[in-house]
Design an enzyme around this catalytic site. Structure first.
Site, mmCIF file in Angstrom:
data_model
loop_
_atom_site.group_PDB
_atom_site.id
_atom_site.type_symbol
_atom_site.label_atom_id
_atom_site.label_comp_id
_atom_site.label_asym_id
_atom_site.label_seq_id
_atom_site.Cartn_x
_atom_site.Cartn_y
_atom_site.Cartn_z
ATOM 1 N N LYS A 28 47.748 40.834 44.334
ATOM 2 C CA LYS A 28 48.124 39.612 43.617
ATOM 3 C C LYS A 28 48.012 39.818 42.111
ATOM 4 O O LYS A 28 47.127 40.550 41.645
ATOM 5 C CB LYS A 28 47.274 38.430 44.114
ATOM 6 C CG LYS A 28 46.104 38.076 43.245
ATOM 7 C CD LYS A 28 45.401 36.790 43.632
ATOM 8 C CE LYS A 28 44.121 36.707 42.800
ATOM 9 N NZ LYS A 28 43.899 35.481 42.098
ATOM 10 N N LYS B 165 44.035 37.938 36.630
ATOM 11 C CA LYS B 165 43.511 38.109 35.275
ATOM 12 C C LYS B 165 42.685 39.386 35.183
ATOM 13 O O LYS B 165 42.595 39.992 34.135
ATOM 14 C CB LYS B 165 42.598 36.934 34.917
ATOM 15 C CG LYS B 165 43.338 35.640 34.707
ATOM 16 C CD LYS B 165 42.323 34.547 34.399
ATOM 17 C CE LYS B 165 42.830 33.193 34.754
ATOM 18 N NZ LYS B 165 41.743 32.275 35.124
ATOM 19 N N LYS C 106 34.182 40.115 45.226
ATOM 20 C CA LYS C 106 33.712 40.219 43.840
ATOM 21 C C LYS C 106 32.344 40.891 43.770
ATOM 22 O O LYS C 106 32.079 41.667 42.853
ATOM 23 C CB LYS C 106 33.680 38.839 43.169
ATOM 24 C CG LYS C 106 35.088 38.274 42.999
ATOM 25 C CD LYS C 106 35.252 37.284 41.867
ATOM 26 C CE LYS C 106 36.743 37.028 41.661
ATOM 27 N NZ LYS C 106 37.088 35.975 40.751
HETATM 28 P P1 ATP Z 1 40.649 36.219 38.669
HETATM 29 O O1 ATP Z 1 41.516 37.400 38.778
HETATM 30 O O2 ATP Z 1 39.681 36.266 37.511
HETATM 31 O O3 ATP Z 1 40.054 35.768 39.967
HETATM 32 P P2 ATP Z 1 42.961 34.613 38.741
HETATM 33 O O4 ATP Z 1 44.009 35.294 37.970
HETATM 34 O O5 ATP Z 1 43.002 34.689 40.230
HETATM 35 O O6 ATP Z 1 41.573 35.055 38.184
HETATM 36 P P3 ATP Z 1 42.062 31.882 38.757
HETATM 37 O O7 ATP Z 1 41.496 31.204 37.574
HETATM 38 O O8 ATP Z 1 41.126 32.342 39.783
HETATM 39 O O9 ATP Z 1 42.956 33.110 38.288
HETATM 40 O O10 ATP Z 1 43.178 30.984 39.424
HETATM 41 C C1 ATP Z 1 43.688 29.792 38.902
HETATM 42 C C2 ATP Z 1 44.752 29.245 39.832
HETATM 43 O O11 ATP Z 1 45.886 30.106 39.864
HETATM 44 C C3 ATP Z 1 44.301 29.105 41.288
HETATM 45 O O12 ATP Z 1 44.870 27.934 41.830
HETATM 46 C C4 ATP Z 1 44.852 30.328 41.937
HETATM 47 O O13 ATP Z 1 45.038 30.149 43.326
HETATM 48 C C5 ATP Z 1 46.170 30.473 41.213
HETATM 49 N N1 ATP Z 1 46.613 31.871 41.205
HETATM 50 C C6 ATP Z 1 45.925 32.913 40.686
HETATM 51 N N2 ATP Z 1 46.629 34.044 40.831
HETATM 52 C C7 ATP Z 1 47.782 33.720 41.450
HETATM 53 C C8 ATP Z 1 48.930 34.472 41.876
HETATM 54 N N3 ATP Z 1 49.006 35.766 41.673
HETATM 55 N N4 ATP Z 1 49.936 33.822 42.486
HETATM 56 C C9 ATP Z 1 49.862 32.482 42.695
HETATM 57 N N5 ATP Z 1 48.820 31.717 42.315
HETATM 58 C C10 ATP Z 1 47.789 32.321 41.705
#
Ligand code: ATP
Ligand code: LTN
Length: 336
Positions: free
Chosen positions: A197, A200, A113
């Site tokens: 992955k 968001k 990040k």
């Molecule tokens: P960012 O992209 O802003 O880091 P994010 O989409 O990864 O956000 P988080 O709020 O960081 O979302 O994650 C919330 C939960 O969802 C965590 O437990 C994370 O491991 C899980 N998670 C996030 N993305 C995935 C994915 N693509 N597949 C499975 N689990 C996920």
């Protein structure tokens, strides 16, 4: 004693996506049947990306609404907003004095990040983020933490810190948490870039399926998902990441084994799979979307659920904090 579960998500988007839903939220809901569960909207963590004030307020409520809509049950579990329980920041300070610069510097999420935003855009909060996460977990004497694969390293740090507290301050100071990662859905991939992955902060919005998307948008995104030039529907993560991701989602949402689904589509085209998968995703997400929108439209009812959650969470957190304060040698305040 019933084992305790804790997890949280950052309110960094108006809608959670299918990765959050399958990798985390679905597991949270299931664990309520067997564990005492505590789930938080971790707004203090979201401050590390410097959100606009009104946007953060809106997203904090929307995230809680989606937890409830997906089945987090405030009668059985505790649902609260992290900043409503000040013990999280208090324990973070103590834990930061137990964390080595070296181990904090090895966190790959920080490295990724901070590289993205450059040194001038990187705040210290982004660096200490995993210590706040450890505080979240240790405050509730958590046994199990359900998360997606990307959180594994942060969980390792939480475990190391718990063990360090126990060895320096005495056994029983902290519970060492276990990570709960369900392999099949631990990493849902981006539909446009099936080697990254679903996130968001994805660069390709068309690669992400949001819980709050309407059925038309969901169908469009699944139909335009990247597959490959081959035409055979089979599961092969390495050579056919796009198709494998679609099969993973299909299997997770229907509860059917991947092999059965593959057998059904023998001799059929990717288009058939995509049309059916779109129906499966729409059917799974529509009730969640509708329930979430209802909660979002009743902010007072939502705030009241969150207030009750904060009160219950605070009571547990305060007891843990006092135990740790006493063991590190902070002088207890004697009320006159
Ligand atoms: P960012 O992209 O802003 O880091 P994010 O989409 O990864 O956000 P988080 O709020 O960081 O979302 O994650 C919330 C939960 O969802 C965590 O437990 C994370 O491991 C899980 N998670 C996030 N993305 C995935 C994915 N693509 N597949 C499975 N689990 C996920
Ligand atoms: N870093 C996590 C969110 C998070 C969390 C936690 C997860 C903050 N505190 C405690 C589990 C337990 C993420 O998903 N990005």
């Amino acid at each position: 004693m019933t084992q305790r579960v804790f997890s949280g998500m950052q309110p960094t988007s108006d809608s959670l996506h299918l990765g959050n839903f399958l990798g985390a939220l679905t597991q949270w809901v299931a664990l309520q049947d067997t564990h005492h569960a505590i789930y938080s909207v971790v707004d203090l963590h979201a401050l590390t990306v410097s959100p606009d004030r009104d946007v953060l307020v809106r997203r904090t409520r929307a995230t809680a609404a989606q937890y409830l809509a997906a089945g987090v049950d405030p009668d059985r579990s505790i649902l609260f907003v992290q900043s409503h329980v000040p013990q999280h920041t208090e324990l973070t300070w103590i834990l930061s004095t137990f964390t080595g610069m070296g181990e904090a510097s090895r966190m790959t999420q920080f490295k990724d990040k901070s590289t993205k935003v450059g040194e001038s855009g990187t705040n210290v909060g982004l660096f200490t983020y995993p210590i706040l996460q450890a505080a979240d977990i240790l405050l509730y004497d958590t046994n199990v933490v359900p998360v997606g694969e990307d959180q594994r390293q942060h969980l390792e740090l939480s475990r190391d810190l718990a063990q360090r507290l126990n060895s320096r301050l005495g056994e029983g100071t902290a519970v060492v948490p276990e990570v709960h990662i369900v392999k099949e859905v631990a990493k849902i991939f981006d539909l446009q870039d099936p080697t990254a992955k679903m996130s968001k902060s994805s660069s390709s919005p068309n690669g992400v399926i949001d819980i709050l998307d309407d059925p038309k948008a969901i169908t469009k995104r699944i139909k335009s998902a990247v597959t490959d030039t081959d035409t055979v529907i089979r599961f092969d993560r390495e050579h056919k990441p796009g198709v494998s991701n679609l099969l993973t989602i299909y299997s997770a949402l229907t509860g059917r084994p991947v092999d059965d689904i593959v057998a059904d589509y023998e001799g059929k085209m990717y288009g058939h799979l995509k049309v059916d998968l779109a129906d499966v995703v729409v059917a799974a997400l529509t009730p969640v979307r509708e329930a979430a929108l209802e909660w979002i439209e009743s902010p007072e009812r939502l705030d009241s659920v969150l207030a009750q959650g904060a009160e219950k969470a605070s009571a547990i957190a305060q007891a843990t904090l006092e135990r740790i304060y006493e063991r590190v040698g902070l002088l207890p305040l004697k009320h006159r």
